[in-house]
Design a protein around this motif. Sequence first.
Motif, mmCIF file in Angstrom:
data_model
loop_
_atom_site.group_PDB
_atom_site.id
_atom_site.type_symbol
_atom_site.label_atom_id
_atom_site.label_comp_id
_atom_site.label_asym_id
_atom_site.label_seq_id
_atom_site.Cartn_x
_atom_site.Cartn_y
_atom_site.Cartn_z
ATOM 1 N N ILE A 1 81.004 -55.185 -45.973
ATOM 2 C CA ILE A 1 80.837 -54.291 -44.827
ATOM 3 C C ILE A 1 82.004 -54.459 -43.851
ATOM 4 C CG2 ILE A 1 79.441 -55.742 -43.290
ATOM 5 C CD1 ILE A 1 77.714 -53.134 -42.955
ATOM 6 N N ASP A 2 82.554 -55.688 -43.741
ATOM 7 C CA ASP A 2 83.689 -55.907 -42.852
ATOM 8 C C ASP A 2 84.892 -55.053 -43.258
ATOM 9 O OD1 ASP A 2 82.348 -57.672 -41.249
ATOM 10 O OD2 ASP A 2 83.182 -59.475 -42.181
ATOM 11 N N LEU A 3 85.125 -54.960 -44.560
ATOM 12 C CA LEU A 3 86.246 -54.165 -45.056
ATOM 13 C C LEU A 3 86.050 -52.682 -44.733
ATOM 14 C CD1 LEU A 3 88.900 -54.073 -46.581
ATOM 15 C CD2 LEU A 3 87.597 -53.901 -48.702
ATOM 16 N N LEU A 4 84.850 -52.207 -44.908
ATOM 17 C CA LEU A 4 84.530 -50.813 -44.611
ATOM 18 C C LEU A 4 84.715 -50.519 -43.121
ATOM 19 C CD1 LEU A 4 83.490 -48.088 -45.648
ATOM 20 C CD2 LEU A 4 81.173 -48.923 -45.245
ATOM 21 N N LEU A 5 84.217 -51.408 -42.268
ATOM 22 C CA LEU A 5 84.379 -51.219 -40.818
ATOM 23 C C LEU A 5 85.848 -51.296 -40.420
ATOM 24 C CD1 LEU A 5 81.321 -53.163 -39.385
ATOM 25 C CD2 LEU A 5 81.762 -50.719 -39.228
ATOM 26 N N ASN A 6 86.589 -52.189 -41.054
ATOM 27 C CA ASN A 6 88.009 -52.303 -40.750
ATOM 28 C C ASN A 6 88.741 -51.012 -41.116
ATOM 29 O OD1 ASN A 6 90.209 -53.881 -39.761
ATOM 30 N ND2 ASN A 6 90.930 -54.011 -41.876
ATOM 31 N N GLU A 7 88.414 -50.450 -42.265
ATOM 32 C CA GLU A 7 89.024 -49.184 -42.674
ATOM 33 C C GLU A 7 88.627 -48.047 -41.731
ATOM 34 O OE1 GLU A 7 88.621 -48.185 -46.826
ATOM 35 O OE2 GLU A 7 89.058 -50.262 -47.416
ATOM 36 N N LEU A 8 87.384 -48.043 -41.300
ATOM 37 C CA LEU A 8 86.921 -47.037 -40.343
ATOM 38 C C LEU A 8 87.690 -47.161 -39.026
ATOM 39 C CD1 LEU A 8 84.942 -44.768 -39.593
ATOM 40 C CD2 LEU A 8 83.314 -46.549 -38.911
ATOM 41 N N TYR A 9 87.847 -48.396 -38.571
ATOM 42 C CA TYR A 9 88.586 -48.645 -37.324
ATOM 43 C C TYR A 9 90.033 -48.167 -37.459
ATOM 44 C CZ TYR A 9 91.362 -51.073 -33.866
ATOM 45 O OH TYR A 9 92.262 -51.358 -32.877
ATOM 46 N N ILE A 10 90.698 -48.584 -38.525
ATOM 47 C CA ILE A 10 92.107 -48.222 -38.718
ATOM 48 C C ILE A 10 92.261 -46.709 -38.847
ATOM 49 C CG2 ILE A 10 94.060 -48.381 -40.331
ATOM 50 C CD1 ILE A 10 93.146 -51.316 -40.843
ATOM 51 N N GLY A 11 91.387 -46.079 -39.603
ATOM 52 C CA GLY A 11 91.456 -44.623 -39.755
ATOM 53 C C GLY A 11 91.248 -43.896 -38.441
ATOM 54 N N THR A 12 90.283 -44.369 -37.679
ATOM 55 C CA THR A 12 90.011 -43.736 -36.374
ATOM 56 C C THR A 12 91.175 -43.949 -35.418
ATOM 57 O OG1 THR A 12 87.655 -44.154 -36.727
ATOM 58 C CG2 THR A 12 88.323 -43.576 -34.503
ATOM 59 N N ALA A 13 91.714 -45.156 -35.383
ATOM 60 C CA ALA A 13 92.853 -45.448 -34.505
ATOM 61 C C ALA A 13 94.067 -44.613 -34.911
ATOM 62 C CB ALA A 13 93.173 -46.939 -34.543
ATOM 63 N N ASN A 14 94.298 -44.473 -36.202
ATOM 64 C CA ASN A 14 95.421 -43.652 -36.672
ATOM 65 C C ASN A 14 95.243 -42.184 -36.290
ATOM 66 O OD1 ASN A 14 96.823 -45.793 -37.779
ATOM 67 N ND2 ASN A 14 96.019 -45.483 -39.844
ATOM 68 N N ARG A 15 94.036 -41.682 -36.439
ATOM 69 C CA ARG A 15 93.772 -40.284 -36.044
ATOM 70 C C ARG A 15 93.930 -40.107 -34.533
ATOM 71 N NH1 ARG A 15 89.242 -37.561 -39.816
ATOM 72 N NH2 ARG A 15 90.732 -37.066 -41.444
ATOM 73 N N ALA A 16 93.530 -41.104 -33.780
ATOM 74 C CA ALA A 16 93.708 -41.055 -32.323
ATOM 75 C C ALA A 16 95.187 -40.986 -31.979
ATOM 76 C CB ALA A 16 93.058 -42.276 -31.679
ATOM 77 N N SER A 17 95.979 -41.805 -32.644
ATOM 78 C CA SER A 17 97.429 -41.797 -32.402
ATOM 79 C C SER A 17 98.044 -40.457 -32.783
ATOM 80 C CB SER A 17 98.105 -42.914 -33.201
ATOM 81 O OG SER A 17 97.678 -44.165 -32.731
ATOM 82 N N GLU A 18 97.595 -39.893 -33.894
ATOM 83 C CA GLU A 18 98.096 -38.574 -34.312
ATOM 84 C C GLU A 18 97.733 -37.503 -33.283
ATOM 85 O OE1 GLU A 18 96.357 -37.973 -38.174
ATOM 86 O OE2 GLU A 18 97.542 -39.609 -39.058
#
Length: 178
Positions: A1-18
């Motif tokens: 679950i940690d890996l999934l949450l980490n990917e969710l965090y990174i994806g969301t942060a990347n979309r925010a930056s975009e």
Amino acid sequence: IDLLLNELYIGTANRASEAFTSQKYDKALELFELSLKIETSPIFKNVVDTSMIYNCGLAANNAKNYDKAIEYFGKAAALAYNGGVTFSLLKAAYMAKGDTIKASETIQKGFELYPNDLAIIVDLVNYYLNSNKAQDALKYLDMAKQKDPTNASFLFAEGTLYEKMGEFEKAAAAYAKS
């Protein structure tokens, strides 16, 4: 679950930056806030990410959502993130809302914490210059000139202040130096 949450965090942060880069500041704010919620949730890391708090402030400020900008820059300042720059941005958000008292308190607090930060000193000069408080502006302008003695804009500002005060010989000398 940690890996999934980490990917969710990174994806969301990347979309925010975009979104931020695309100047879609409302969307960037929404996504930065979501990233912050993911990262600070007890199921994930339960940590405070000062850079994400700051990014929320930047997105809110650019979206002209000054209440949220004040909230996030205030949190970032309390956590000593990005030094005097955060206080300058917080002051600007208060000014955008027309709250000159809070703006003044904020920039003074920033100066107390970061007395050698040239950006804070310049902010104080501009604040007092715009408030028609020439003596106060001169005090901080002298500090700025000590830190950057070859800065022509400081000498020009000094000339402007002396001119406003009716001290035309000092004004002319400062203008000539600039």
